[in-house]
Design a protein around this motif. Structure first.
Motif, PDB file in Angstrom:
ATOM      1  N   GLY A 154       0.850  -1.185   0.000  1.00 58.05           N
ATOM      2  CA  GLY A 154       0.000   0.000   0.000  1.00 58.05           C
ATOM      3  C   GLY A 154       0.882   1.230   0.000  1.00 58.05           C
ATOM      4  O   GLY A 154       0.984   1.933   1.013  1.00 58.05           O
ATOM      5  N   VAL A 155       1.540   1.463  -1.113  1.00 61.40           N
ATOM      6  CA  VAL A 155       2.539   2.545  -1.185  1.00 61.40           C
ATOM      7  C   VAL A 155       1.928   3.830  -1.742  1.00 61.40           C
ATOM      8  O   VAL A 155       0.850   3.820  -2.325  1.00 61.40           O
ATOM      9  CB  VAL A 155       3.758   2.105  -2.020  1.00 61.40           C
ATOM     10  N   GLY A 156       2.649   4.911  -1.536  1.00 63.27           N
ATOM     11  CA  GLY A 156       2.165   6.215  -1.979  1.00 63.27           C
ATOM     12  C   GLY A 156       1.011   6.701  -1.116  1.00 63.27           C
ATOM     13  O   GLY A 156       0.182   7.491  -1.549  1.00 63.27           O
ATOM     14  N   ALA A 157       0.979   6.229   0.146  1.00 59.75           N
ATOM     15  CA  ALA A 157      -0.130   6.538   1.051  1.00 59.75           C
ATOM     16  C   ALA A 157       0.414   7.228   2.298  1.00 59.75           C
ATOM     17  O   ALA A 157       0.863   6.574   3.231  1.00 59.75           O
ATOM     18  CB  ALA A 157      -0.863   5.254   1.422  1.00 59.75           C
ATOM     19  N   TRP A 158       0.387   8.537   2.281  1.00 57.08           N
ATOM     20  CA  TRP A 158       0.899   9.309   3.416  1.00 57.08           C
ATOM     21  C   TRP A 158      -0.219   9.645   4.397  1.00 57.08           C
ATOM     22  O   TRP A 158      -0.190   9.263   5.554  1.00 57.08           O
ATOM     23  CB  TRP A 158       1.569  10.586   2.912  1.00 57.08           C
ATOM     24  N   ALA A 159      -1.212  10.356   3.914  1.00 58.14           N
ATOM     25  CA  ALA A 159      -2.302  10.797   4.783  1.00 58.14           C
ATOM     26  C   ALA A 159      -3.303   9.666   4.995  1.00 58.14           C
ATOM     27  O   ALA A 159      -3.457   8.773   4.159  1.00 58.14           O
ATOM     28  CB  ALA A 159      -3.005  12.009   4.170  1.00 58.14           C
ATOM     29  N   ARG A 160      -3.974   9.715   6.130  1.00 58.62           N
ATOM     30  CA  ARG A 160      -4.999   8.728   6.450  1.00 58.62           C
ATOM     31  C   ARG A 160      -5.994   8.636   5.290  1.00 58.62           C
ATOM     32  O   ARG A 160      -6.519   9.649   4.822  1.00 58.62           O
ATOM     33  CB  ARG A 160      -5.722   9.141   7.722  1.00 58.62           C
ATOM     34  N   GLY A 161      -6.206   7.433   4.796  1.00 58.69           N
ATOM     35  CA  GLY A 161      -7.163   7.205   3.724  1.00 58.69           C
ATOM     36  C   GLY A 161      -6.578   7.215   2.328  1.00 58.69           C
ATOM     37  O   GLY A 161      -7.249   6.811   1.381  1.00 58.69           O
ATOM     38  N   ASP A 162      -5.336   7.662   2.161  1.00 59.48           N
ATOM     39  CA  ASP A 162      -4.722   7.701   0.826  1.00 59.48           C
ATOM     40  C   ASP A 162      -4.737   6.336   0.148  1.00 59.48           C
ATOM     41  O   ASP A 162      -4.893   6.244  -1.068  1.00 59.48           O
ATOM     42  CB  ASP A 162      -3.271   8.192   0.894  1.00 59.48           C
ATOM     43  N   VAL A 163      -4.573   5.277   0.924  1.00 54.40           N
ATOM     44  CA  VAL A 163      -4.501   3.934   0.345  1.00 54.40           C
ATOM     45  C   VAL A 163      -5.819   3.523  -0.314  1.00 54.40           C
ATOM     46  O   VAL A 163      -5.842   2.664  -1.196  1.00 54.40           O
ATOM     47  CB  VAL A 163      -4.050   2.901   1.411  1.00 54.40           C
ATOM     48  N   SER A 164      -6.907   4.183   0.064  1.00 52.40           N
ATOM     49  CA  SER A 164      -8.226   3.866  -0.512  1.00 52.40           C
ATOM     50  C   SER A 164      -8.288   4.138  -2.007  1.00 52.40           C
ATOM     51  O   SER A 164      -9.145   3.595  -2.695  1.00 52.40           O
ATOM     52  CB  SER A 164      -9.320   4.678   0.189  1.00 52.40           C
ATOM     53  N   LYS A 165      -7.371   4.958  -2.496  1.00 51.03           N
ATOM     54  CA  LYS A 165      -7.363   5.331  -3.910  1.00 51.03           C
ATOM     55  C   LYS A 165      -6.349   4.515  -4.708  1.00 51.03           C
ATOM     56  O   LYS A 165      -6.009   4.880  -5.824  1.00 51.03           O
ATOM     57  CB  LYS A 165      -7.038   6.822  -4.044  1.00 51.03           C
ATOM     58  N   THR A 166      -5.868   3.413  -4.132  1.00 48.00           N
ATOM     59  CA  THR A 166      -4.827   2.626  -4.802  1.00 48.00           C
ATOM     60  C   THR A 166      -5.337   1.226  -5.156  1.00 48.00           C
ATOM     61  O   THR A 166      -6.322   0.752  -4.577  1.00 48.00           O
ATOM     62  CB  THR A 166      -3.578   2.474  -3.899  1.00 48.00           C
ATOM     63  N   PRO A 167      -4.658   0.555  -6.060  1.00 52.14           N
ATOM     64  CA  PRO A 167      -5.026  -0.827  -6.407  1.00 52.14           C
ATOM     65  C   PRO A 167      -4.869  -1.801  -5.237  1.00 52.14           C
ATOM     66  O   PRO A 167      -5.397  -2.914  -5.282  1.00 52.14           O
ATOM     67  CB  PRO A 167      -4.045  -1.186  -7.532  1.00 52.14           C
ATOM     68  N   ALA A 168      -4.175  -1.381  -4.194  1.00 52.91           N
ATOM     69  CA  ALA A 168      -3.991  -2.253  -3.033  1.00 52.91           C
ATOM     70  C   ALA A 168      -5.325  -2.625  -2.385  1.00 52.91           C
ATOM     71  O   ALA A 168      -5.445  -3.703  -1.784  1.00 52.91           O
ATOM     72  CB  ALA A 168      -3.084  -1.572  -2.008  1.00 52.91           C
ATOM     73  N   MET A 169      -6.323  -1.782  -2.528  1.00 53.16           N
ATOM     74  CA  MET A 169      -7.639  -2.069  -1.937  1.00 53.16           C
ATOM     75  C   MET A 169      -8.231  -3.354  -2.512  1.00 53.16           C
ATOM     76  O   MET A 169      -8.687  -4.224  -1.767  1.00 53.16           O
ATOM     77  CB  MET A 169      -8.591  -0.891  -2.160  1.00 53.16           C
ATOM     78  N   ASN A 170      -8.236  -3.450  -3.820  1.00 54.07           N
ATOM     79  CA  ASN A 170      -8.793  -4.645  -4.463  1.00 54.07           C
ATOM     80  C   ASN A 170      -7.950  -5.868  -4.173  1.00 54.07           C
ATOM     81  O   ASN A 170      -8.482  -6.954  -3.946  1.00 54.07           O
ATOM     82  CB  ASN A 170      -8.938  -4.437  -5.974  1.00 54.07           C
ATOM     83  N   LEU A 171      -6.639  -5.694  -4.158  1.00 47.29           N
ATOM     84  CA  LEU A 171      -5.757  -6.824  -3.896  1.00 47.29           C
ATOM     85  C   LEU A 171      -5.916  -7.333  -2.461  1.00 47.29           C
ATOM     86  O   LEU A 171      -5.911  -8.546  -2.240  1.00 47.29           O
ATOM     87  CB  LEU A 171      -4.301  -6.434  -4.176  1.00 47.29           C
TER      88      LEU A 171
END
Length: 179
Positions: A154-171
């Motif tokens: 879950g990279v490129g996620a600094w602020a709380r919730g940033d990871v929600s906008k990444t492909p890591a969510m589906n994975l």
């Protein structure tokens, strides 16, 4: 076949990026019919290993009376263990490292487990996560018949919730479903 899945979420930031991915993994696992539980490591009392070897002389009993005995029992009983950490200075956080070190009393009983690793980091470079993944692999190599099933970045996620906008969510969800 239903599996017993234990998610060890070590972030001290409740509701942060690591927790978000752990929740997605949990949802996928539960929807696939698995029994799954999340332990928020930062909310538990886990002292660091004292290296005193009391446990080796007293049938695994630790001199510290904290939450680690319960967590270790759950790790031994689990079929699948998910270890999630935010990346701090390109390694796991202190909460996860303390937990790993405290498995010393019974680590030989953590055998035949499937492992998933979830990492969250502000840095977007997967190459820079290598040190963190290798730290987990150093633990896995000490366990009999440990199988690494997947690493979720879950990279490129600094602020709380940033990871929600990444492909890591589906994975994370798919890892949970296929665990």
């Amino acid at each position: 076949m239903s599996k017993n899945i234990l998610i060890l979420a070590s972030s001290p930031r409740k509701g942060g990026n690591s927790d978000i991915l752990c929740d997605r993994f949990l949802r996928g696992a539960q929807e696939a019919g698995h029994k799954a539980e999340t332990i928020r490591v930062a909310e538990r009392q886990i002292g660091f290993c004292l290296g005193c070897d009391h446990c080796k002389r007293h049938e695994g009993a630790c001199v510290q009376h904290d939450d680690m005995a319960e967590i270790l029992k759950k790790m031994i009983e689990a079929d699948v263990i998910v270890m999630a950490t935010p990346v701090y200075f390109y390694t796991m956080n202190a909460q996860m490292k303390a937990l790993i070190d405290r498995t010393y009393a019974h680590y030989t009983e953590i055998r035949g487990k499937e492992f998933y690793v979830i990492l969250t980091a502000a840095d977007s470079s997967l190459d820079m996560m290598t040190r963190t993944v290798e730290s987990f692999r150093g633990f896995f190599v000490c366990l009999d018949d440990a199988v690494e099933k997947g690493v979720l970045y879950g990279v490129g996620a600094w602020a709380r919730g940033d990871v929600s906008k990444t492909p890591a969510m589906n994975l994370a969800y798919e890892f949970g479903r296929s665990a």
